[in-house]
Scaffold this motif. Structure first.
Motif, PDB file in Angstrom:
ATOM      1  N   PRO A  90      35.968  24.468  54.612  1.00  0.00           N
ATOM      2  CA  PRO A  90      36.691  25.502  55.370  1.00  0.00           C
ATOM      3  C   PRO A  90      38.120  25.762  54.876  1.00  0.00           C
ATOM      4  O   PRO A  90      38.822  26.590  55.432  1.00  0.00           O
ATOM      5  CB  PRO A  90      36.738  24.891  56.771  1.00  0.00           C
ATOM      6  N   ASP A  91      38.573  25.021  53.840  1.00  0.00           N
ATOM      7  CA  ASP A  91      39.988  25.082  53.453  1.00  0.00           C
ATOM      8  C   ASP A  91      40.335  26.294  52.601  1.00  0.00           C
ATOM      9  O   ASP A  91      41.458  26.785  52.641  1.00  0.00           O
ATOM     10  CB  ASP A  91      40.373  23.801  52.699  1.00  0.00           C
ATOM     11  N   GLY A  92      39.383  26.775  51.800  1.00  0.00           N
ATOM     12  CA  GLY A  92      39.659  27.896  50.926  1.00  0.00           C
ATOM     13  C   GLY A  92      40.429  27.485  49.684  1.00  0.00           C
ATOM     14  O   GLY A  92      40.704  26.309  49.441  1.00  0.00           O
ATOM     15  N   VAL A  93      40.794  28.490  48.872  1.00  0.00           N
ATOM     16  CA  VAL A  93      41.427  28.251  47.572  1.00  0.00           C
ATOM     17  C   VAL A  93      42.659  29.131  47.429  1.00  0.00           C
ATOM     18  O   VAL A  93      42.605  30.342  47.673  1.00  0.00           O
ATOM     19  CB  VAL A  93      40.448  28.545  46.419  1.00  0.00           C
ATOM     20  N   ASN A  94      43.755  28.517  47.027  1.00  0.00           N
ATOM     21  CA  ASN A  94      44.990  29.238  46.705  1.00  0.00           C
ATOM     22  C   ASN A  94      44.799  29.895  45.340  1.00  0.00           C
ATOM     23  O   ASN A  94      44.855  29.228  44.307  1.00  0.00           O
ATOM     24  CB  ASN A  94      46.167  28.257  46.685  1.00  0.00           C
ATOM     25  N   MET A  95      44.586  31.213  45.318  1.00  0.00           N
ATOM     26  CA  MET A  95      44.280  31.899  44.069  1.00  0.00           C
ATOM     27  C   MET A  95      45.509  32.033  43.168  1.00  0.00           C
ATOM     28  O   MET A  95      45.376  32.159  41.951  1.00  0.00           O
ATOM     29  CB  MET A  95      43.681  33.271  44.359  1.00  0.00           C
ATOM     30  N   MET A  96      46.702  32.014  43.734  1.00  0.00           N
ATOM     31  CA  MET A  96      47.900  32.037  42.907  1.00  0.00           C
ATOM     32  C   MET A  96      48.092  30.711  42.182  1.00  0.00           C
ATOM     33  O   MET A  96      48.712  30.662  41.123  1.00  0.00           O
ATOM     34  CB  MET A  96      49.138  32.351  43.745  1.00  0.00           C
ATOM     35  N   ALA A  97      47.575  29.622  42.749  1.00  0.00           N
ATOM     36  CA  ALA A  97      47.685  28.316  42.108  1.00  0.00           C
ATOM     37  C   ALA A  97      46.556  28.090  41.117  1.00  0.00           C
ATOM     38  O   ALA A  97      46.436  27.003  40.550  1.00  0.00           O
ATOM     39  CB  ALA A  97      47.687  27.214  43.166  1.00  0.00           C
ATOM     40  N   ASN A  98      45.733  29.098  40.906  1.00  0.00           N
ATOM     41  CA  ASN A  98      44.657  29.065  39.920  1.00  0.00           C
ATOM     42  C   ASN A  98      44.837  30.240  38.959  1.00  0.00           C
ATOM     43  O   ASN A  98      45.533  31.208  39.269  1.00  0.00           O
ATOM     44  CB  ASN A  98      43.297  29.157  40.611  1.00  0.00           C
ATOM     45  N   THR A  99      44.207  30.157  37.801  1.00  0.00           N
ATOM     46  CA  THR A  99      44.324  31.243  36.822  1.00  0.00           C
ATOM     47  C   THR A  99      43.365  32.369  37.198  1.00  0.00           C
ATOM     48  O   THR A  99      42.369  32.631  36.513  1.00  0.00           O
ATOM     49  CB  THR A  99      44.027  30.733  35.400  1.00  0.00           C
ATOM     50  N   SER A 100      43.689  33.045  38.278  1.00  0.00           N
ATOM     51  CA  SER A 100      42.749  34.011  38.857  1.00  0.00           C
ATOM     52  C   SER A 100      42.750  35.371  38.163  1.00  0.00           C
ATOM     53  O   SER A 100      42.021  36.266  38.583  1.00  0.00           O
ATOM     54  CB  SER A 100      43.051  34.194  40.345  1.00  0.00           C
ATOM     55  N   VAL A 101      43.564  35.553  37.133  1.00  0.00           N
ATOM     56  CA  VAL A 101      43.588  36.762  36.285  1.00  0.00           C
ATOM     57  C   VAL A 101      43.481  38.064  37.091  1.00  0.00           C
ATOM     58  O   VAL A 101      42.712  38.962  36.752  1.00  0.00           O
ATOM     59  CB  VAL A 101      42.500  36.707  35.186  1.00  0.00           C
ATOM     60  N   LEU A 102      44.292  38.186  38.120  1.00  0.00           N
ATOM     61  CA  LEU A 102      44.212  39.375  38.975  1.00  0.00           C
ATOM     62  C   LEU A 102      44.517  40.660  38.220  1.00  0.00           C
ATOM     63  O   LEU A 102      43.974  41.720  38.551  1.00  0.00           O
ATOM     64  CB  LEU A 102      45.175  39.225  40.157  1.00  0.00           C
ATOM     65  N   ALA A 103      45.381  40.579  37.198  1.00  0.00           N
ATOM     66  CA  ALA A 103      45.693  41.780  36.420  1.00  0.00           C
ATOM     67  C   ALA A 103      44.493  42.251  35.599  1.00  0.00           C
ATOM     68  O   ALA A 103      44.482  43.378  35.100  1.00  0.00           O
ATOM     69  CB  ALA A 103      46.886  41.517  35.493  1.00  0.00           C
ATOM     70  N   LEU A 104      43.487  41.396  35.464  1.00  0.00           N
ATOM     71  CA  LEU A 104      42.262  41.761  34.751  1.00  0.00           C
ATOM     72  C   LEU A 104      41.104  41.979  35.713  1.00  0.00           C
ATOM     73  O   LEU A 104      40.315  42.916  35.553  1.00  0.00           O
ATOM     74  CB  LEU A 104      41.893  40.649  33.753  1.00  0.00           C
ATOM     75  N   SER A 105      40.992  41.119  36.716  1.00  0.00           N
ATOM     76  CA  SER A 105      39.841  41.205  37.618  1.00  0.00           C
ATOM     77  C   SER A 105      39.871  42.456  38.482  1.00  0.00           C
ATOM     78  O   SER A 105      38.817  43.029  38.793  1.00  0.00           O
ATOM     79  CB  SER A 105      39.767  39.966  38.509  1.00  0.00           C
ATOM     80  N   LEU A 106      41.058  42.904  38.888  1.00  0.00           N
ATOM     81  CA  LEU A 106      41.140  44.093  39.743  1.00  0.00           C
ATOM     82  C   LEU A 106      40.770  45.374  38.979  1.00  0.00           C
ATOM     83  O   LEU A 106      39.961  46.160  39.478  1.00  0.00           O
ATOM     84  CB  LEU A 106      42.525  44.198  40.373  1.00  0.00           C
ATOM     85  N   PRO A 107      41.323  45.626  37.782  1.00  0.00           N
ATOM     86  CA  PRO A 107      40.891  46.821  37.050  1.00  0.00           C
ATOM     87  C   PRO A 107      39.407  46.814  36.700  1.00  0.00           C
ATOM     88  O   PRO A 107      38.777  47.866  36.617  1.00  0.00           O
ATOM     89  CB  PRO A 107      41.758  46.796  35.781  1.00  0.00           C
ATOM     90  N   LEU A 108      38.840  45.611  36.489  1.00  0.00           N
ATOM     91  CA  LEU A 108      37.428  45.530  36.124  1.00  0.00           C
ATOM     92  C   LEU A 108      36.509  45.351  37.337  1.00  0.00           C
ATOM     93  O   LEU A 108      35.307  45.150  37.164  1.00  0.00           O
ATOM     94  CB  LEU A 108      37.188  44.385  35.133  1.00  0.00           C
ATOM     95  N   ALA A 109      37.063  45.440  38.536  1.00  0.00           N
ATOM     96  CA  ALA A 109      36.239  45.266  39.732  1.00  0.00           C
ATOM     97  C   ALA A 109      35.047  46.218  39.769  1.00  0.00           C
ATOM     98  O   ALA A 109      33.943  45.801  40.165  1.00  0.00           O
ATOM     99  CB  ALA A 109      37.093  45.417  40.988  1.00  0.00           C
ATOM    100  N   PRO A 110      35.192  47.503  39.378  1.00  0.00           N
ATOM    101  CA  PRO A 110      34.004  48.376  39.364  1.00  0.00           C
ATOM    102  C   PRO A 110      32.918  47.884  38.409  1.00  0.00           C
ATOM    103  O   PRO A 110      31.726  47.976  38.723  1.00  0.00           O
ATOM    104  CB  PRO A 110      34.569  49.731  38.931  1.00  0.00           C
TER     105      PRO A 110
END
Length: 597
Positions: A90-110
């Protein structure tokens, strides 16, 4: 521009102006060359990106499937970009503390949404290699060299050096370095008078983008630039004093703007829920071997995997491996460029980062010597303690490509014999380093239980689907992959991510969720094939863990290692399973659900 003039200060001839049509054709061919080579490296994965995994690092392949699926959920479902509750329930994951590549994953979401996370991973690895090569080619050809061939060689090296091809085994963040050349160039341009406002803002925006691709590479770049500036100031103090004011003013603007934009994400990363400090291994565990400078990586044409293993920590960390002729050409490049203060400063920066990558003590051909190295003095400094030491070597690998391009650009000043020797040296250096396609293995297909949506009958929105083996680094990769390729539609406990090992008492970084009785038990059964005799107390602790994980259903992954003992253990604890959609499962929806925190 002064930054250019000082890199190429000893050129005899003025910089020729290349006609635009020829320049555009050269750019197009360079880009197509790099793209073709990137496709060759990734061709095995492209044959079935959702059904294959990279053989050398299926763990990190799986975790980036998760990161890409998270980006899809942010865009299509409104999830929090900086935190995920889809794994580690139930704790979840801190995505900022992981290499979550948001600058890549968001544009490629489609792409992830309609074609699957596997396609997005393959696409990003391919574009990362080609894009990094082309970005360096662009900066070199526009600002540092006159020859398009020299720029092409520099881009080829920076984008496809053994370290880059090695990290293409699943490290989407490390192969996506196409922002870094522009960060470096913008820092150099801050020395121009009157540019501190505009240049500072541009640099800040580039830094923000890079933070959401890979902070580790940004740290390496900042350290390399810091060493470069110090070395340059020592060797050319008058110039350094002249340029210090505009440079510092521009950096001040960049820090202020980037700091304002990144204040909240960085606060979450270092102080928010799920933060951690340090790595789950000692600083000397992953260090660069001195012998690797002249060795060949396992994915190079001349590479021998058995020999490379003696000099490298893993197939994703072949961070040097220039080959003997490649090493000679790099040293020769420094000699050719010796009159340039900037080139000497770059070489010093590369040497300092190379020594840092070797860790606290020197390692030679797999043998750990007693020779101490400077990194031991800073290994526990905050932020530095978050990096894998051997990856510092990615900086000298890149600087080597820049120096090689700058030296090749001087060919017209060589004697005819010198030009022939240099051209032969380039061929003998580059051909053995030509990359081979990355190996892949077939992954187990998703069962009908998931693909046909049967799981929806068992898993309410506030409950989780527990896969066994439990999703963990190394041992539970199939569960991680199932979750990611299912679009993170269901929640699951545990997983592969970075988080605190045992909060709140111990916030040291770990690749796994905090240990629990059931996770240790099932790990032992999978690893050793033992069938434990469960006591009433053991069964009660298993039930307690399932309640903690908010479990609705427990699913045994078909074909798992020691599947028989795992089946017997779960049957002993939970009763006889049902057979649904190609899997055995245990319906535990009768267990109570703990209140949300």
């Amino acid at each position: 521009m002064r930054a250019v003039e000082e890199v190429v200060e000893d050129k005899a001839d003025p910089r020729p102006v290349t006609p635009a049509p020829r320049r555009n054709r050269a750019d197009l061919w360079a880009g197509l060359n790099y793209l073709a080579l990137a496709l060759l490296v990734m061709i095995q994965l492209w044959r079935d990106p959702n059904g294959r995994v990279l053989a050398s690092n299926d763990d990190d392949h799986g975790v980036f499937l998760f990161f890409l699926a998270h980006g899809e959920r942010v865009l299509f479902h409104g999830d929090n970009p900086f935190f995920s509750d889809r794994i580690n329930v139930p704790d979840g994951v801190n995505m900022m503390a992981n290499t979550s590549v948001l600058a890549l994953s968001l544009p490629l979401a489609p792409v992830t949404h309609w074609f699957g996370a596997g396609v997005s991973v393959a696409l990003l690895l391919t574009l990362g290699l080609a894009g990094t090569a082309f970005a360096w080619y662009w900066v070199l050809s526009r600002h540092l060299v006159t020859s398009r061939v020299a720029a092409w060689i520099g881009g080829l090296w920076c984008g496809f050096a053994p370290t880059m091809v090695s990290h293409a085994n699943g490290h989407v963040n490390f192969v996506s370095q196409w922002v870094l050349p522009f960060i470096v160039w913008q820092v150099l341009r801050l020395r121009e008078p009157g540019r501190h406002w505009r240049g500072g803002v541009i640099l800040a925006l580039l830094v923000v983008v890079q933070v959401f691709i890979n902070e580790e590479s940004l740290l390496f770049t900042a350290l390399a630039l810091g060493v470069f500036v110090l070395a340059y100031a020592v060797m050319a103090p008058a110039r350094a004093r002249r340029d210090a004011r505009p440079l510092l003013a521009g950096l001040g603007v960049a820090i202020a703007v980037a700091g304002a934009l990144l204040a909240y994400p960085l606060w979450l990363q270092f102080l928010g829920k799920g933060n951690y400090h340090g790595q789950p291994f000692a600083p000397d565990m992953y260090a660069t071997d001195l012998a690797s400078l002249a060795g060949f990586a396992r994915q190079s044409l001349a590479g021998n995997a058995e020999l490379t293993r003696r000099m490298s920590v893993s197939g994703t960390e072949d961070n040097m491996f220039f080959g003997p002729v490649g090493l000679i050409m790099i040293v020769a490049s420094v000699v050719v460029l010796w009159r340039s203060v900037a080139a000497r400063a770059a070489a010093i920066s590369a040497l300092v980062l190379l020594i840092a990558s070797m860790g606290p003590t020197l390692v030679v051909f797999g043998h750990r010597t007693s020779v101490p190295l400077p990194f031991g003095l800073i290994s526990h400094v905050p932020v530095i303690d978050l990096v894998s030491v051997t990856r510092f070597a990615m900086v000298p690998a890149t600087i080597a490509g820049v120096l090689l391009a700058l030296a090749t650009d001087r060919l017209r000043t060589f004697t005819p014999r010198g030009r022939r020797l240099w051209q032969v040296g380039l061929v003998l250096a580059l051909v053995p380093l030509f990359p081979k396609p990355l190996p892949v293995v077939e992954a187990d297909p998703l069962p009908p239980f998931l693909t046909q949506g049967a799981w929806r009958q068992y898993v309410p929105a506030d409950r989780s689907l527990v896969t066994v083996p439990l999703p963990e680094v190394t041992t539970g990769r199939t569960g991680v992959r199932w979750s990611a390729l299912s679009g993170l539609e269901y929640r699951s406990p545990r997983g592969y991510f970075m988080g605190p090992v045992n909060p709140p008492s111990d916030r040291t970084g770990s690749w796994n969720a905090p240990r629990r009785f059931t996770s240790d038990l099932l790990w032992s059964v999978r690893e050793y094939g033992r069938r434990p005799a469960l006591s009433a107390g053991d069964k009660a602790r298993i039930t307690e863990d399932l309640i903690f994980w908010r479990a609705a259903v427990v699913v045994l992954i078909p074909g798992s290692r020691n599947e028989g003992p795992l089946l017997d253990t779960l049957t002993s604890a939970l009763g006889e399973p049902q057979q649904v959609g190609g899997v055995r499962l245990w319906d535990v929806r009768s267990l109570p659900v703990p209140p949300n925190e």
